[in-house]
Enzyme design. Structure first.
Site, PDB file in Angstrom:
ATOM      1  N   ASP A 168      -0.965  10.444   3.717  1.00 26.73           N
ATOM      2  CA  ASP A 168      -1.255  11.848   3.417  1.00 26.73           C
ATOM      3  C   ASP A 168      -2.606  12.271   4.010  1.00 26.73           C
ATOM      4  O   ASP A 168      -3.589  11.529   3.923  1.00 26.73           O
ATOM      5  CB  ASP A 168      -1.303  11.980   1.884  1.00 26.73           C
ATOM      6  CG  ASP A 168      -1.323  13.413   1.406  1.00 26.73           C
ATOM      7  OD1 ASP A 168      -0.389  14.153   1.722  1.00 26.73           O
ATOM      8  OD2 ASP A 168      -2.286  13.789   0.697  1.00 26.73           O
TER       9      ASP A 168
ATOM     10  N   GLU B 234      -0.010  -8.607   9.201  1.00 22.67           N
ATOM     11  CA  GLU B 234       0.043  -9.913   8.541  1.00 22.67           C
ATOM     12  C   GLU B 234       1.393 -10.141   7.858  1.00 22.67           C
ATOM     13  O   GLU B 234       1.702 -11.249   7.448  1.00 22.67           O
ATOM     14  CB  GLU B 234      -1.025  -9.998   7.445  1.00 22.67           C
ATOM     15  CG  GLU B 234      -2.438 -10.089   7.949  1.00 22.67           C
ATOM     16  CD  GLU B 234      -3.420  -9.925   6.798  1.00 22.67           C
ATOM     17  OE1 GLU B 234      -3.076 -10.234   5.632  1.00 22.67           O
ATOM     18  OE2 GLU B 234      -4.535  -9.443   7.065  1.00 22.67           O
TER      19      GLU B 234
END
Ligand code: NOJ
Ligand code: CA
Length: 601
Positions: free
Chosen positions: A246, A313
């Site tokens: 956002d 990751e």
């Protein structure tokens, strides 16, 4: 008006301007469906949509043929801005269910091979967030205050706001703490804070680019950065496939917070009128960019680089999607450089007028600028912040204000024209390579509620402008699932948190499933073809003979020619042409005004 007659040669593609996607991450060509949880489906009958409601309707999304779902916020929140005011980033608001309901929804989606993207709101928290409460209880200059944007006021008594910024929802972007809220001023005696504040400046002010219940966080503070990385991991560990970020262009503010007198709004300024004026911006800009010292500062990019590493990751191709109202497109492309986010909403496309030349420009520039950084272009026509495209395209003029909401006292859209153009625009959009966003209900051709009474409005922008802005409630009306049932089947009762317009009964999902020519079936067919023809990863070439036409947009992607007629006269198609899908009926072999068709190349 003269009919144009095309020959097969007229439809020949020119040189490719966009190459097929080189790598195969799912988000490069995904069609992503936006669920606005409070208005999608109500599981428990309180009139507000919830996560069990989403889970119960996953088959609708699978049947439609989308690849992924982005859910607007469902986190704990006082709901001052419909959940974009988050009080706890790691929990579900009881309105929407529980973390167990979330896990069930996620599992149900993954079982159906649908990815799930959640909304992250890092620019501001709710004023009910524990950090803001701690900041209120702490002194100026304290570590707790430094997580937000607290400042002394201007003037000898500090009673003028720190600068002149306006909130995007209207009114000042600063609110001063009441003396009782500010422990440093409760006694009228300012304690020494060691913060170097001179004189008695009285209670401090805090910055909120949106509602006063949404204080902006201080992204210069390492604790804020660490917290959001931890929040990312919380949801990644739970199994989400990505985040929609956002106000991704707003987190870092210019040093010194300089005054700014330019316009500030959700969609800045007025969206350009349709024009074939050769002076229309060649960079594809349509008026969708916010500017000023609170937006698009270079410092935001470092944040996205660190988030990129966090996502990397995790196994699978997780993605970050920028909600950045930034123009020109070359500035937007900076958010999706190879080590930053993966996609950015294309608001230049969303705000483009229904005009062949303007659309060709924005499509061409979008592809060029995103190709230059190796990112897919996204396409979007509607979301929970703008008037739905079925209503927008039914307006004689699409101005900036009407993009945010339509009031009963405003000129009303022509519903038939709006739907016709919306279907044509959608079929053009779904024929473009890259990733496309579909806002819940657009697959039913839903219009906005354009005559909501003031008493039911909830958008803070309505209140902060004393009603001058109608606000965004009109595009957030609960979906109709079963035409004519109580609440048109939104939930098990007749309750809907906003009233539905009369038109929603006939547009309900059950009245469109399996009905030839319905908007739902047009979307379903187009999505099936898009997948089969590999349109999302395809290359694009303009149809040369029509590349300068004021009326027609025509391009070839993979093995499909997409032809949209925006002019006033029908376009006669060559004999024996193989029509794959059309947004409206062809008449005597001709493509009528405001109609798009996909043809076998
Ligand atoms: C953009 C969101 O889409 C909108 O709904 C919200 O009001 C603002 N950001 C503030 O979070
Ligand atoms: Ca509910």
């Amino acid at each position: 008006m003269t009919r144009t007659a095309l020959t097969a040669d007229d439809l020949a593609a020119g040189a490719p301007v966009h190459s097929p996607a080189a790598s195969g991450e799912w988000w490069r060509d995904a069609v992503i469906y936006q669920v606005y949880p409070r208005s999608f489906a109500d599981g428990n009958g309180d009139g507000i949509g919830d996560l069990p409601g989403v889970t119960a309707r996953l088959d609708h999304l699978k049947g439609l043929g989308v690849d992924a779902v982005w859910l607007s916020p469902f986190y704990r929140s006082p709901q001052k801005d419909a959940g974009y005011d988050v009080a706890d980033y790691r929990d579900i608001d009881p309105l929407f269910g529980t973390l167990a309901d979330f896990d069930e929804m996620l599992e149900g989606a993954h079982e159906r091979d649908l990815k799930i993207i959640v909304d992250l709101v890092p620019n501001h928290s709710s004023d009910q967030h524990v950090w803001f409460q701690e900041a209120l209880a702490a002194a100026p200059g304290s570590a707790a205050r430094d997580r937000y944007m607290f400042r002394d006021g201007r003037g000898p008594a500090g009673d003028e706001p720190p600068n002149n910024w306006q909130s995007i929802f209207g009114g000042p972007a600063w609110t001063r703490l009441a003396p009782g809220d500010d422990p440093s001023t409760g006694s009228g005696q300012r304690p020494s804070t060691g913060s170097g504040r001179g004189g008695d400046k009285g209670p401090q002010w805090y910055l909120h680019m949106f509602d006063s219940s949404q204080p902006d966080l201080n992204w210069d503070n390492p604790e804020v950065r660490a917290e959001f990385e931890a929040v990312l991991r919380f949801w990644l560990d739970r199994g989400v496939d990505g985040f929609r970020v956002d106000v991704a262009h707003g987190m870092v503010k210019a040093p010194g917070l300089p005054d700014w007198s330019g316009e500030v709004s959700m969609v800045e300024g007025t969206v350009d009128e349709p024009t074939t004026d050769p002076g229309a911006p060649e960079d594809g800009s349509t008026g969708a960019g916010n500017s000023g010292p609170m937006f698009d500062q270079d410092g935001v990019h470092e944040i996205y680089r660190s988030w990129h590493s966090v996502l990397a990751e995790y196994p699978g191709d997780r993605c970050l999607v920028a909600e950045a109202w930034v123009e020109p497109l070359s500035r937007l492309a900076r958010y999706v450089r190879p080590d930053e986010m993966h996609q950015a909403f294309n608001f230049s496309f969303l705000t483009a007028p229904w005009d062949a030349a303007r659309l060709r420009t924005v499509v061409g520039v979008s592809l060029d600028t995103m190709d230059a950084v190796g990112a897919p272009t996204t396409w979007v026509l509607s979301n929970h912040d703008v008037v739905r495209h079925a209503s927008r395209f039914g307006l004689a003029e699409i101005g900036g204000r009407q993009l945010n909401g339509i009031a009963a006292t405003d000129p009303q859209p022509d519903a038939a024209l709006g739907l016709r153009r919306a279907r044509a625009a959608t079929l053009m959009m779904l024929g473009l390579p890259g990733s496309a966003y579909v806002y819940q209900g657009e697959e039913l051709g839903l219009p906005d509620h354009t005559a909501l009474p003031a008493e039911v409005r909830q958008d803070p922008s309505f209140f902060r402008t004393d009603g001058a802005e109608p606000g965004r409630d009109g595009c957030r009306v609960p979906l109709p699932w079963v035409g004519g049932a109580p609440g048109n089947g939104f939930g098990p009762t007749d309750k809907t948190w906003l009233p539905q317009p009369d038109a929603y009964a006939d547009l309900a999902a059950d009245r469109q499933y399996g009905v030839a020519g319905s908007t739902y079936e047009m979307y379903r067919t187009a999505l099936e073809l898009r997948r089969a023809e590999k349109i999302g990863t395809g290359g694009l070439a303009w149809v040369d003979a029509l590349a300068g036409s004021p009326d027609v947009v025509a391009f070839q992607v993979a093995g499909v020619v997409v032809l949209a007629n925006l002019g006033g006269a029908p376009v006669v198609l060559p004999d024996d042409v193989d029509v794959l899908v059309a947004s409206g009926e062809l008449v005597d072999g001709a493509l009528p005004t405001d109609t798009t068709v996909w043809l076998r190349a």
